[in-house]
Design a protein around this motif. Structure first.
Motif, PDB file in Angstrom:
ATOM      1  N   ASP A  68       2.050  -6.492  35.615  1.00 35.41           N
ATOM      2  CA  ASP A  68       1.110  -5.517  35.075  1.00 35.41           C
ATOM      3  C   ASP A  68       1.751  -4.581  34.045  1.00 35.41           C
ATOM      4  N   ALA A  69       2.820  -5.040  33.397  1.00 33.33           N
ATOM      5  CA  ALA A  69       3.426  -4.264  32.311  1.00 33.33           C
ATOM      6  C   ALA A  69       2.742  -4.638  31.002  1.00 33.33           C
ATOM      7  N   GLN A  70       2.368  -3.637  30.227  1.00 30.18           N
ATOM      8  CA  GLN A  70       1.678  -3.878  28.963  1.00 30.18           C
ATOM      9  C   GLN A  70       2.652  -4.476  27.948  1.00 30.18           C
ATOM     10  N   LYS A  71       2.343  -5.655  27.408  1.00 32.81           N
ATOM     11  CA  LYS A  71       3.233  -6.361  26.493  1.00 32.81           C
ATOM     12  C   LYS A  71       2.709  -6.378  25.059  1.00 32.81           C
ATOM     13  N   VAL A  72       1.409  -6.437  24.905  1.00 35.30           N
ATOM     14  CA  VAL A  72       0.818  -6.467  23.565  1.00 35.30           C
ATOM     15  C   VAL A  72      -0.331  -5.475  23.519  1.00 35.30           C
ATOM     16  N   ARG A  73      -0.401  -4.697  22.463  1.00 35.28           N
ATOM     17  CA  ARG A  73      -1.537  -3.799  22.273  1.00 35.28           C
ATOM     18  C   ARG A  73      -1.946  -3.823  20.805  1.00 35.28           C
ATOM     19  N   ILE A  74      -3.210  -4.076  20.570  1.00 34.10           N
ATOM     20  CA  ILE A  74      -3.797  -3.953  19.243  1.00 34.10           C
ATOM     21  C   ILE A  74      -4.820  -2.839  19.334  1.00 34.10           C
ATOM     22  N   ASN A  78      -4.347   4.029  18.201  1.00 34.23           N
ATOM     23  CA  ASN A  78      -2.992   4.205  18.715  1.00 34.23           C
ATOM     24  C   ASN A  78      -2.034   3.209  18.060  1.00 34.23           C
ATOM     25  N   ASN A  79      -0.766   3.258  18.458  1.00 34.58           N
ATOM     26  CA  ASN A  79       0.211   2.321  17.925  1.00 34.58           C
ATOM     27  C   ASN A  79      -0.092   0.899  18.393  1.00 34.58           C
ATOM     28  N   THR A  80       0.035  -0.040  17.487  1.00 34.36           N
ATOM     29  CA  THR A  80      -0.041  -1.455  17.833  1.00 34.36           C
ATOM     30  C   THR A  80       1.377  -1.970  18.028  1.00 34.36           C
ATOM     31  N   PHE A  81       1.633  -2.694  19.127  1.00 36.57           N
ATOM     32  CA  PHE A  81       2.997  -3.137  19.389  1.00 36.57           C
ATOM     33  C   PHE A  81       3.009  -4.476  20.101  1.00 36.57           C
ATOM     34  N   PHE A  82       4.159  -5.121  20.026  1.00 35.46           N
ATOM     35  CA  PHE A  82       4.439  -6.345  20.770  1.00 35.46           C
ATOM     36  C   PHE A  82       5.724  -6.110  21.537  1.00 35.46           C
ATOM     37  N   ASN A  83       5.678  -6.270  22.853  1.00 35.00           N
ATOM     38  CA  ASN A  83       6.824  -5.946  23.688  1.00 35.00           C
ATOM     39  C   ASN A  83       7.237  -7.134  24.548  1.00 35.00           C
ATOM     40  N   GLY A  84       7.010  -8.338  24.016  1.00 38.99           N
ATOM     41  CA  GLY A  84       7.353  -9.535  24.766  1.00 38.99           C
ATOM     42  C   GLY A  84       8.612 -10.180  24.229  1.00 38.99           C
TER      43      GLY A  84
END
Length: 277
Positions: A68-74, A78-84
């Protein structure tokens, strides 16, 4: 609760106001509310696709991993990021350990594998363009900018796209500063903007003793006696029989390091040493 006739582990539930869920195989796989939609991953893990739907400023789409860790947000606001893992464009595997890779066919000096575009600033003013920053951790602070590459417009004339490429570095206690520039006409300047010569170096030193003078350092680290290095003045790009000013390392034993300066020229089709000091 609505249950599928003959398939009792498939259902639609209404667990709260403005909310309904969809169950398959006896487990919740989707939840719809007035502000979001959540989907469970098909592999049965606890990964979810989450969306703040609609036209609001908070519209968002996120992907979570099995913890349940957030890995991608568009996100719209807010900030858009990729954390994978790695991000790969036009491919499925990386050719290295890089976190970002763009794969393409071989291009040319005028085609791009990746393109940085600063045209959101549309004034056409001098020094507008785009840049690439290199940053890291300095041991005490994260996200510390270390160096940069910047491509900018050389003039303020509308429709004139003469452009330069500059390289910047940072010394401790200071901000990033330009160290080298290549102009639109191919002139190179070190610590200066060149205006005429192919290579211009601004030493910018207050030293008054010869041993403190800085400039161009041409070295030969090989320890062979009587080897050397030189500045060559040629009529062609390649060739050894050209005029030169150089240094002969006449004694490289111990701490002696004796050096001779020589001047050689090309005459009658052959090279010869003319003066040695």
């Amino acid at each position: 609760k609505i249950i599928h006739d003959g398939d009792t582990n498939t259902a639609i539930r209404f667990p709260a106001n403005d909310t309904f869920t969809v169950e398959t195989a006896g487990a919740e796989n989707a939840r719809f509310t007035s502000s979001s939609i959540t989907f469970k991953a098909p592999d049965g893990g606890s990964r979810y696709l989450f969306g703040e739907m609609g036209n609001s400023a908070d519209a968002e789409l996120s992907i979570y991993d099995s913890s349940d860790a957030q890995k991608v947000r568009i996100a719209a606001a807010n900030n858009t990021f990729f954390n994978g893992g790695a991000v790969i464009v036009n491919g499925t595997t990386t050719g290295s350990s890089a976190k970002f890779e763009v794969r393409s066919t071989t291009g040319s000096i005028s085609s791009a594998t990746a393109r940085l575009n600063g045209d959101a600033t549309d004034t056409g003013a001098i020094n507008t363009g785009s840049s690439l920053l290199f940053a890291g951790h300095d041991g005490g602070n994260a996200n510390r900018d270390f160096a940069s590459i910047f491509a900018g417009k050389e003039n303020a004339s509308s429709g004139n796209y003469d452009a330069y490429l500059s390289f910047g570095t940072r010394s401790n206690g200071s901000t990033l500063a330009e160290r080298l520039r290549i102009t639109s006409s191919g002139l190179i300047g070190v610590n200066v903007t060149p205006t005429q010569q192919k290579l211009t170096i601004d030493v910018d030193s207050s030293g008054t003793t010869q041993a403190s003078f800085d400039g161009i350092n041409i070295v030969n680290t090989n320890s062979t006696t009587n080897n050397g290095s030189a500045i060559i003045f040629g009529q062609t790009i390649a060739g050894n029989s050209n005029a030169r000013i150089g240094v002969i390392n006449s004694d490289r034993s111990g701490s002696s390091e004796d050096q001779d300066i020589f001047f050689g020229t090309l005459g009658g089709g052959s090279y010869g040493e003319r003066v040695r000091i």
